[in-house]
Design a protein around this motif. Structure first.
Motif, PDB file in Angstrom:
ATOM      1  N   ASP A 178       5.177   6.798  -5.997  1.00 14.27           N
ATOM      2  CA  ASP A 178       4.065   6.996  -5.065  1.00 14.27           C
ATOM      3  C   ASP A 178       2.839   7.619  -5.718  1.00 14.27           C
ATOM      4  O   ASP A 178       1.707   7.320  -5.355  1.00 14.27           O
ATOM      5  CB  ASP A 178       4.487   7.961  -3.945  1.00 14.27           C
ATOM      6  N   CYS A 179       3.054   8.558  -6.642  1.00 15.78           N
ATOM      7  CA  CYS A 179       1.949   9.330  -7.215  1.00 15.78           C
ATOM      8  C   CYS A 179       2.433   9.868  -8.564  1.00 15.78           C
ATOM      9  O   CYS A 179       3.479   9.452  -9.055  1.00 15.78           O
ATOM     10  CB  CYS A 179       1.599  10.460  -6.243  1.00 15.78           C
TER      11      CYS A 179
ATOM     12  N   HIS B 118      -5.980   3.781  -7.457  1.00 15.80           N
ATOM     13  CA  HIS B 118      -4.914   4.503  -6.747  1.00 15.80           C
ATOM     14  C   HIS B 118      -5.570   5.304  -5.624  1.00 15.80           C
ATOM     15  O   HIS B 118      -6.415   6.161  -5.883  1.00 15.80           O
ATOM     16  CB  HIS B 118      -4.175   5.436  -7.708  1.00 15.80           C
TER      17      HIS B 118
ATOM     18  N   CYS C 188      -5.030   8.063  -3.053  1.00 19.46           N
ATOM     19  CA  CYS C 188      -4.054   9.146  -3.032  1.00 19.46           C
ATOM     20  C   CYS C 188      -4.220  10.024  -1.790  1.00 19.46           C
ATOM     21  O   CYS C 188      -5.341  10.343  -1.412  1.00 19.46           O
ATOM     22  CB  CYS C 188      -4.292   9.980  -4.292  1.00 19.46           C
TER      23      CYS C 188
ATOM     24  N   GLU D 177       0.691   4.497  -2.106  1.00 16.21           N
ATOM     25  CA  GLU D 177       1.962   5.197  -1.880  1.00 16.21           C
ATOM     26  C   GLU D 177       2.576   4.806  -0.541  1.00 16.21           C
ATOM     27  O   GLU D 177       1.905   4.781   0.491  1.00 16.21           O
ATOM     28  CB  GLU D 177       1.795   6.709  -2.003  1.00 16.21           C
TER      29      GLU D 177
HETATM   30 ZN   LIG Z   1      -1.549  10.070  -5.739  1.00 14.31          ZN
END
Ligand SMILES: [Zn+2]
Length: 344
Positions: A313-314, A219, A221, A253
């Motif tokens: 997204d997160c 991921h 971020c 994201e």
């Molecule tokens: Zn994130």
């Protein structure tokens, strides 16, 4: 048993944290004041994990996490497991919460993680509760270094500091695998924070996951503390070099950025899977399933469905729990629309 069911087409997952129940906030204040014994504290966190799992499973998420209920502000709770660090008062204590208002640390000597990061214990408990497939999440070396000041430090720069975490994280990932983890996601920020090139970032990541046979996701971020991003929010400039990471999938994201750079998915899916962020965790707006479906269709124009999944997204740490559940339901609703279109 987690990890044993085949995931459906357009699998749904989460990035990590779940919305915290209100009672957990008030209980954590009491923990801070010494009002909980060790057994009370364990029960508190176990109950929070049970709820996070229940919310995700009821919403129909295919690949869930433990909601990261035992972590505080994503990485803060890991620092108490390290030696070599001295904590410092936040730079700013007044006004809105931000990246300058959390506790910071100075590495007065070389950092060690003598008893591991504790993620294996988190995973073991979640495994005892989950009926859906389970994903373990672990901050990467850059993320782990994020609240440690670059100067003064026992390290010459952030890259060297981050490098210190490669060994402990790699050991944790292998222990997770031994505990039965089949899906592991590493969370890292934009490469710009380490001051090096994308190749440096890739090298750091690849050494962190070296020898790990579980399915690995990365991921990338842009930051989510108090729902605020911290970095320039583009992905285009890390391609094609980022494709050299030894990860099976990238978890990115898009929703909060109005799907900017969505075209990178075409490149990604030539060699890896992509989990696209289709629900905005920085907004109170609840996406409709059809809106989620429309975002998936955009990606499917240029990418095979077998390589595409969806996530928020997160993490949901900064989202109220009731809203987290609504957003999860929309995510699942969007996936169902697309599965029906694809399979008839
Ligand atoms: Zn994130």
């Amino acid at each position: 048993m987690p990890g044993q069911k085949k995931l459906p087409l357009i699998p749904t997952s989460v990035v990590g944290s779940h919305g915290l129940p209100g009672w957990l906030y008030s209980s954590l204040d009491r923990v801070d004041h010494g009002e909980f014994g060790p057994t009370d504290e364990r029960e508190l966190y176990d109950d929070a994990v049970k709820l996070a799992i229940m919310d995700q499973e009821r919403a129909g998420i295919d690949l869930i996490t433990d909601g990261e209920m035992r972590r505080w502000k994503f990485v803060q709770s890991f620092y108490s497991r390290m030696t070599g660090l001295t904590s410092q008062e936040p730079l700013r204590k007044l006004g809105p919460e931000g990246y300058d208002s959390v506790p910071r640390y100075v590495a007065t000597e070389k950092i060690k993680v003598p008893d591991g990061l504790g993620i294996v214990d988190e995973f073991e408990y979640a495994k005892s509760q989950a009926t859906h497939n389970l994903k373990a999440t672990c901050p990467g070396p850059v993320t782990m270094s994020i609240h440690i000041r670059e100067r003064p430090s026992a390290y010459k720069n952030r890259l060297e500091l981050a490098n210190e975490f490669v060994g402990p994280i790699n050991a944790e990932l292998k222990a997770l695998e031994a505990a039965g983890a089949t899906h592991i996601q590493i969370d890292e920020p934009s490469h710009s924070i380490i001051g090096g090139t994308v190749k440096d970032y890739v090298d750091l990541f690849n050494r962190t996951v070296e020898g790990v046979k579980a399915r690995v996701g990365l991921h990338i971020c842009f930051g989510n503390l108090a729902s605020r991003p911290r970095f320039e929010r583009g992905y285009a400039n890390i391609f094609p070099d980022i494709m050299d990471v030894t990860a099976d999938e990238l978890v990115l994201e898009f929703a909060n950025r109005e799907m900017r750079d969505i075209e990178v998915c075409e490149q990604i899916t030539e060699a890896k899977d992509v989990m696209i962020g289709v629900v905005d965790v920085k907004s109170f707006y609840t996406e409709k399933p059809e809106e989620v479906a429309s975002k998936i269709r955009t990606v499917l124009k240029n990418s095979p469905a077998e390589r595409v999944g969806i996530v928020p997204d997160c993490g949901f740490f900064t989202v109220p729990r009731w809203l987290t559940v609504r957003k999860l339901e929309s995510l699942v609703g969007g996936a169902k629309i697309i599965r029906k279109e694809l399979t008839g």
